[in-house]
Design a protein around this motif. Structure first.
Motif, PDB file in Angstrom:
ATOM      1  N   ALA A   1       0.824  -1.214   0.000  1.00 39.93           N
ATOM      2  CA  ALA A   1       0.000   0.000   0.000  1.00 39.93           C
ATOM      3  C   ALA A   1       0.857   1.263   0.000  1.00 39.93           C
ATOM      4  O   ALA A   1       0.339   2.362   0.153  1.00 39.93           O
ATOM      5  CB  ALA A   1      -0.935   0.001   1.206  1.00 39.93           C
TER       6      ALA A   1
ATOM      7  N   GLY B   1      -4.429   3.482   2.138  1.00 44.46           N
ATOM      8  CA  GLY B   1      -5.735   3.295   2.768  1.00 44.46           C
ATOM      9  C   GLY B   1      -6.792   2.757   1.819  1.00 44.46           C
ATOM     10  O   GLY B   1      -6.549   2.582   0.619  1.00 44.46           O
ATOM     11  N   MET B   2      -7.976   2.449   2.376  1.00 44.07           N
ATOM     12  CA  MET B   2      -9.076   1.913   1.574  1.00 44.07           C
ATOM     13  C   MET B   2     -10.360   2.664   1.905  1.00 44.07           C
ATOM     14  O   MET B   2     -10.597   3.034   3.055  1.00 44.07           O
ATOM     15  CB  MET B   2      -9.293   0.433   1.895  1.00 44.07           C
TER      16      MET B   2
ATOM     17  N   ALA C   1     -10.273 -11.152  -4.152  1.00 41.22           N
ATOM     18  CA  ALA C   1     -10.412  -9.739  -4.506  1.00 41.22           C
ATOM     19  C   ALA C   1      -9.072  -9.081  -4.246  1.00 41.22           C
ATOM     20  O   ALA C   1      -8.571  -9.119  -3.129  1.00 41.22           O
ATOM     21  CB  ALA C   1     -11.492  -9.093  -3.652  1.00 41.22           C
TER      22      ALA C   1
ATOM     23  N   GLY D   1       1.734  -9.240  -2.587  1.00 48.29           N
ATOM     24  CA  GLY D   1       0.498 -10.003  -2.719  1.00 48.29           C
ATOM     25  C   GLY D   1       0.000  -9.994  -4.147  1.00 48.29           C
ATOM     26  O   GLY D   1       0.423  -9.172  -4.957  1.00 48.29           O
ATOM     27  N   PHE D   2      -0.886 -10.916  -4.485  1.00 45.88           N
ATOM     28  CA  PHE D   2      -1.543 -10.924  -5.789  1.00 45.88           C
ATOM     29  C   PHE D   2      -2.662 -11.950  -5.813  1.00 45.88           C
ATOM     30  O   PHE D   2      -3.464 -11.996  -6.729  1.00 45.88           O
ATOM     31  CB  PHE D   2      -0.551 -11.212  -6.926  1.00 45.88           C
TER      32      PHE D   2
ATOM     33  N   ALA E   1      -5.344 -13.462   1.413  1.00 45.65           N
ATOM     34  CA  ALA E   1      -4.785 -13.410   2.768  1.00 45.65           C
ATOM     35  C   ALA E   1      -5.827 -12.929   3.780  1.00 45.65           C
ATOM     36  O   ALA E   1      -6.087 -13.599   4.781  1.00 45.65           O
ATOM     37  CB  ALA E   1      -3.553 -12.509   2.795  1.00 45.65           C
TER      38      ALA E   1
ATOM     39  N   THR F   1      -3.883   2.397   7.257  1.00 49.63           N
ATOM     40  CA  THR F   1      -4.693   1.230   7.604  1.00 49.63           C
ATOM     41  C   THR F   1      -4.164   0.599   8.885  1.00 49.63           C
ATOM     42  O   THR F   1      -2.949   0.571   9.113  1.00 49.63           O
ATOM     43  CB  THR F   1      -4.623   0.192   6.459  1.00 49.63           C
TER      44      THR F   1
HETATM   45  N1  LIG Z   1      -2.778  -2.258   4.570  1.00 48.19           N
HETATM   46  C1  LIG Z   1      -3.486  -2.081   3.452  1.00 48.19           C
HETATM   47  N2  LIG Z   1      -3.588  -0.853   2.864  1.00 48.19           N
HETATM   48  C2  LIG Z   1      -4.279  -0.681   1.726  1.00 48.19           C
HETATM   49  N3  LIG Z   1      -4.946  -1.664   1.081  1.00 48.19           N
HETATM   50  C3  LIG Z   1      -4.894  -2.905   1.601  1.00 48.19           C
HETATM   51  C4  LIG Z   1      -4.170  -3.181   2.813  1.00 48.19           C
HETATM   52  N4  LIG Z   1      -4.324  -4.499   3.093  1.00 48.19           N
HETATM   53  C5  LIG Z   1      -5.078  -5.017   2.111  1.00 48.19           C
HETATM   54  N5  LIG Z   1      -5.428  -4.074   1.209  1.00 48.19           N
HETATM   55  C6  LIG Z   1      -6.252  -4.282   0.007  1.00 48.19           C
HETATM   56  O1  LIG Z   1      -6.972  -5.454   0.185  1.00 48.19           O
HETATM   57  C7  LIG Z   1      -6.743  -6.347  -0.890  1.00 48.19           C
HETATM   58  C8  LIG Z   1      -6.804  -7.780  -0.363  1.00 48.19           C
HETATM   59  O2  LIG Z   1      -5.696  -8.041   0.503  1.00 48.19           O
HETATM   60  P1  LIG Z   1      -5.166  -9.525   0.639  1.00 48.19           P
HETATM   61  O3  LIG Z   1      -3.939  -9.560   1.449  1.00 48.19           O
HETATM   62  O4  LIG Z   1      -6.319 -10.389   1.064  1.00 48.19           O
HETATM   63  O5  LIG Z   1      -4.841  -9.922  -0.861  1.00 48.19           O
HETATM   64  P2  LIG Z   1      -3.603  -9.469  -1.736  1.00 48.19           P
HETATM   65  O6  LIG Z   1      -2.609  -8.744  -0.943  1.00 48.19           O
HETATM   66  O7  LIG Z   1      -4.163  -8.767  -2.939  1.00 48.19           O
HETATM   67  O8  LIG Z   1      -3.037 -10.880  -2.191  1.00 48.19           O
HETATM   68  P3  LIG Z   1      -2.406 -12.017  -1.227  1.00 48.19           P
HETATM   69  O9  LIG Z   1      -3.502 -12.937  -0.852  1.00 48.19           O
HETATM   70  O10 LIG Z   1      -1.416 -12.646  -2.138  1.00 48.19           O
HETATM   71  O11 LIG Z   1      -1.817 -11.310  -0.063  1.00 48.19           O
HETATM   72  C9  LIG Z   1      -5.406  -5.948  -1.449  1.00 48.19           C
HETATM   73  O12 LIG Z   1      -5.301  -6.289  -2.812  1.00 48.19           O
HETATM   74  C10 LIG Z   1      -5.424  -4.428  -1.237  1.00 48.19           C
HETATM   75  O13 LIG Z   1      -6.063  -3.799  -2.280  1.00 48.19           O
END
Ligand SMILES: Nc1ncnc2c1ncn2[C@@H]1O[C@H](COP(=O)(O)OP(=O)(O)OP(=O)(O)O)[C@@H](O)[C@H]1O
Ligand SMILES: [Mg+2]
Length: 594
Positions: A37, A62-63, A76, A92-93, A97, A140
């Motif tokens: 992020a 942030g989100m 997602a 991540g991708f 998680a 976040t």
């Molecule tokens: N700390 C954060 N700040 C901003 N956005 C976040 C944060 N944590 C998660 N997100 C958003 O949430 C989404 C989902 O997070 P998640 O960790 O589940 O999946 P990922 O990082 O895309 O892939 P992976 O499962 O490989 O970690 C991310 O793609 C990102 O857009």
């Protein structure tokens, strides 16, 4: 049989099994998200090793409330905007998680995009547990409480808070090394453990690895065929009983990749004992299209398009750096030596206790070989200093030619050669040194294709366990390359026909038993060359002058001269120094003349 689609809840729990093994893996996922992020600062708080609470706060982008809800849905992700899974630059991708963690814990995410208000969503073991406005700075904050509390099958495998904490600390260190440009803070049970300001990679590594590496480390920076390798590794003499301080990165991603670990081991082969491990922080940079990061749910392993090239770069690069440093390493050992030297004060005290043993330092100076000749047949098993004083020496009147390791003046405890060099006093561990020379001799002969063998007039039959015989038989062709000719002789025996001449007289049965054990252990995916090196080291040990053997002055000088021209002779095959030097200046210091 009826086939059914699994409910999303169950899918998440199954994924959690792969992604989140313990608190440290959940923590790793959260910190990776913070880094993805664009955070400049990441603050981690843990309670009870993460078993009670794991909290990660960042100042990243942030989100929005809508994005927050989406983030908790399976698959997602914002990190693959164009579906190109083969050019991943984020940690991540997979987009799994957060939902995985949320299915096995109580999770709360608060997030705020700069310029708007914050929002909070809570999830309790996969079930929505409320949402609403939240007050926080842009960024976040994710908190995980009671991880695996309701998953007894997982809970069972968790270890003590202490052990879980150690794993969490390790995870933070690895990511902090991967991203030295980001500041990190770590608190555990209310105590500040780490504060790291943004810096460059060498400074960050130095802050997180043993400080001793300033003196005992070798910097690495090499490149080949579009690959680059940087970092720092410890000198072979500065090693550890565990492989816990090996930090490996591929394109800034911390990995625990077997290929890389194997290459690191191979670079130290025969410089370090088998049960000892170097310290290392190594950064491999590979073109994105040449590495696949999508081969492991926790992303700790990668697959290279050309593994041999990566391995070659590492083994070659480290080996070269270590060779260049090997002389320096011996010099550093010398620096540490004076503390261990007996000064006249302690010597006098010892003398008073044993007035009849007061042969004194002159024993090393003048008494001829004959005087102590009767005491020289000492059995090898005896402890080193059980030897009667048997120092023998050459007269010290002749000029000292400028040999770096000097001319032999005598032998102490039938184990150490004492030599005089232009600039000081040299002590050589005869067994360690000789073992090294035999190994290097065998290696040189092998490379020159000129191994000479000692053919046994009567081939020797050696009885061994059947699996050991199988192992040796399987390696017969490789061993022949080293000059050891063997063949199977029934189910439980091996026939030895010849062995490497470099060994001199040798105990063939002992050698074969050791080799069988060695081959069993090497089993893994080693290259032939590595195996041969390793086996050669075992063979060399068998062929070496034992501690406790009395050497003639000519033999001692021959050993010194060979050491001077042999690469890597400053260290034995186990990484210990083979010689130390006490400079004139240091001798003067010992006597208070300086
Ligand atoms: N700390 C954060 N700040 C901003 N956005 C976040 C944060 N944590 C998660 N997100 C958003 O949430 C989404 C989902 O997070 P998640 O960790 O589940 O999946 P990922 O990082 O895309 O892939 P992976 O499962 O490989 O970690 C991310 O793609 C990102 O857009
Ligand atoms: Mg993620």
């Amino acid at each position: 049989m009826s086939i059914r689609r699994l409910p999303p809840e169950l899918i998440n729990r199954i994924a959690a099994g792969e992604v989140v093994e313990r608190p440290a893996s959940a923590l790793k996922e959260l910190v990776e998200n913070a880094l993805d992020a664009g955070a400049a600062q990441v603050a981690v708080r843990l309670s009870a090793g993460g078993l009670e609470l794991i909290e990660v706060a960042d100042d990243g982008r942030g989100m929005s409330p809508a994005e927050l809800r989406l983030a908790l849905e399976r698959h997602a992700t914002s990190k693959l905007p164009d579906d190109s899974i083969d050019r991943v630059t984020s940690f991540g991708f997979r987009g799994e998680a957060l939902p995985s963690i949320a299915s096995v814990s109580r999770l709360s995410i608060e997030s705020r995009v700069r310029g708007s208000d914050g929002w909070r969503i809570a999830v309790d073991h996969g079930e929505p547990a409320g949402e609403g406005p939240a007050a926080l700075p842009p960024g976040t904050r994710v908190a995980i409480a009671g991880l695996f509390d309701k998953v007894p099958a997982r809970r069972k495998f968790l270890r003590s808070p202490r052990a879980e904490y150690a794993a969490c600390l390790d995870a933070v260190k690895r990511l902090a090394m991967a991203r030295s440009d980001v500041g990190f803070a770590l608190d555990h049970d209310g105590r500040r453990i780490l504060t790291l300001q943004p810096s460059d990679a060498p400074a960050r590594v130095a802050a997180l690895l043993s400080h001793e590496l300033d003196r005992h480390g070798v910097g690495i920076d090499c490149a080949r065929d579009g690959l680059r390798l940087t970092g720092v590794i410890s000198l072979p003499t500065f090693n550890r009983g565990m492989a816990d301080q090996q930090y490996l990165f591929v394109n800034s991603r911390p990995v625990k990749d077997r290929l890389l670990v194997g290459a690191l081991r191979a670079a130290y082969r025969d410089l370090i004992a088998r049960d000892r491990h170097p310290i290392a922080a190594l950064f491999v940079e590979v073109p994105l299209e040449d590495v696949d990061v999508n081969v492991h749910p926790a992303k700790t392993e990668v697959r290279f398009r050309d593994p041999a090239a990566v391995r070659g770069l590492i083994v070659g690069g480290l080996r070269r750096a270590l060779d260049e440093e090997s002389q320096r390493s011996a010099a550093r050992e010398q620096a540490a030596a004076p503390v261990m030297w007996t000064t006249s004060a302690t010597y006098d005290a010892a003398l008073n206790r044993h007035p009849r043993e007061s042969t004194g330092p002159s024993a090393v100076q003048g008494s001829g070989i004959a005087a102590f000749a009767g005491m020289t047949g000492v059995a090898e098993e005896q402890r080193l200093f059980d030897h009667a004083p048997a120092g023998r020496a050459e007269s010290a009147t002749e000029a000292v030619p400028s040999y770096p390791l000097g001319v032999a003046r005598g032998q102490v405890a039938a184990t150490y050669i004492v030599a005089e060099a232009e600039d000081g006093l040299v002590i050589v561990d005869q067994h360690a040194a000789h073992e090294r020379l035999v190994l290097e001799r065998m290696r040189a002969a092998r490379e020159g294709g000129a191994i000479t063998r000692q053919v046994l007039l009567i081939p020797e039959v050696v009885e061994l366990e059947e699996p050991d015989c199988d192992r040796l038989e399987g390696a017969a062709a490789d061993l022949a390359e080293l000059g050891l000719e063997i063949e199977r002789f029934g189910p439980g025996a091996i026939l030895a026909r010849a062995y490497p001449a470099a060994l001199g007289k040798t105990d063939v049965a002992g050698l074969l038993a050791d080799l069988a054990a060695e081959i069993a252990e090497l089993g893994g995916p080693l290259s032939l060359r590595d195996k041969l090196d390793h086996v050669a080291a075992t063979i060399a040990c068998h062929g070496s002058v034992r501690a406790g053997r009395i050497l003639s002055v000519a033999e001692m000088n021959a050993l010194l001269r060979e050491m001077e021209v042999t690469p890597r002779s400053g260290q034995c095959n186990h990484g210990r120094p083979t010689w130390v030097k006490l400079g004139h200046g240091e001798i003067e210091k010992l006597f208070g003349r300086r």
